[in-house]
Design an enzyme around this catalytic site. Structure first.
Site, PDB file in Angstrom:
ATOM      1  N   LYS A  16       0.815  -1.225   0.000  1.00  0.00           N
ATOM      2  CA  LYS A  16       0.000   0.000   0.000  1.00  0.00           C
ATOM      3  C   LYS A  16       0.845   1.270   0.000  1.00  0.00           C
ATOM      4  O   LYS A  16       0.658   2.141  -0.851  1.00  0.00           O
ATOM      5  CB  LYS A  16      -0.949   0.009   1.211  1.00  0.00           C
ATOM      6  CG  LYS A  16      -1.993  -1.081   1.197  1.00  0.00           C
ATOM      7  CD  LYS A  16      -2.877  -1.047   2.427  1.00  0.00           C
ATOM      8  CE  LYS A  16      -2.124  -1.196   3.724  1.00  0.00           C
ATOM      9  NZ  LYS A  16      -1.389  -2.461   3.896  1.00  0.00           N
ATOM     10  N   SER A  83      -7.245  -0.131   7.110  1.00  0.00           N
ATOM     11  CA  SER A  83      -8.662   0.180   7.357  1.00  0.00           C
ATOM     12  C   SER A  83      -9.495  -1.102   7.286  1.00  0.00           C
ATOM     13  O   SER A  83     -10.216  -1.337   6.330  1.00  0.00           O
ATOM     14  CB  SER A  83      -9.176   1.258   6.403  1.00  0.00           C
ATOM     15  OG  SER A  83      -8.843   1.017   5.068  1.00  0.00           O
TER      16      SER A  83
END
Length: 165
Positions: A16, A83
């Site tokens: 990410k 998340s």
């Protein structure tokens, strides 16, 4: 150009942050204002709350608000964050007045585990409770696609959908 939000989700060590940095470099070369809201740095920013599920929800909600503020200012927010709670990501996406592009990075567990170094107990916990998106806008297996190819996939999506020229 109207602003949009790029939310990169996936477990730890799926790429990410690395992909976010390369994407940010691409936007910079194209003179597009962007900013990375790095999940691990927001832990420090949001240190006023704990690590229970309700607090993780609150962290995700706050990231959403920050992304809305940046997008409203004409800055493309790039959010590389585990998340882990799917319905919180969906709530942000559904409440956004800006296009919300959810990028899901995945990788076989055995490969991802080889990339892992020592993780904090919080990181281990969010990986355990992580629920992947059902219908992400973009899904990339970072075991198959390297960083450059992953960024190219995202850029092609942005061009095809007329977010950038």
């Amino acid at each position: 150009m109207n602003s949009f939000i790029i939310w990169i989700t996936g477990k730890s060590k799926t790429g990410k942050s690395t992909i976010a940095k390369k994407l940010n470099e691409f936007f910079s070369v194209k003179n597009l204002n962007s900013y990375i809201l790095e999940g691990k740095y927001t832990l420090e920013l949001f240190k006023d709350i704990g690590f229970e599920i309700k607090n993780i929800r609150e962290r995700i909600r706050r990231l959403g608000i920050l992304s809305f503020i940046l997008a409203d200012a004409g800055i493309i927010p790039i959010i590389p964050s585990v998340s882990p709670i799917k319905d919180e990501r969906e709530r942000i996406k559904n409440s956004s007045i800006f296009p919300f592009i959810e990028v899901y990075l995945k990788c076989p567990e055995e490969i991802r585990e080889k990339r892992l170094t020592k993780l904090s107990s919080f990181t281990e916990y969010v990986n355990k409770i992580y629920v992947p998106p059902e219908n992400p806008d973009i899904e990339i297996d970072t075991h198959i696609h390297n960083v450059e190819k992953s960024v190219k996939i995202i850029i092609e999506y942005l061009i095809i959908n007329k977010y950038i020229i």
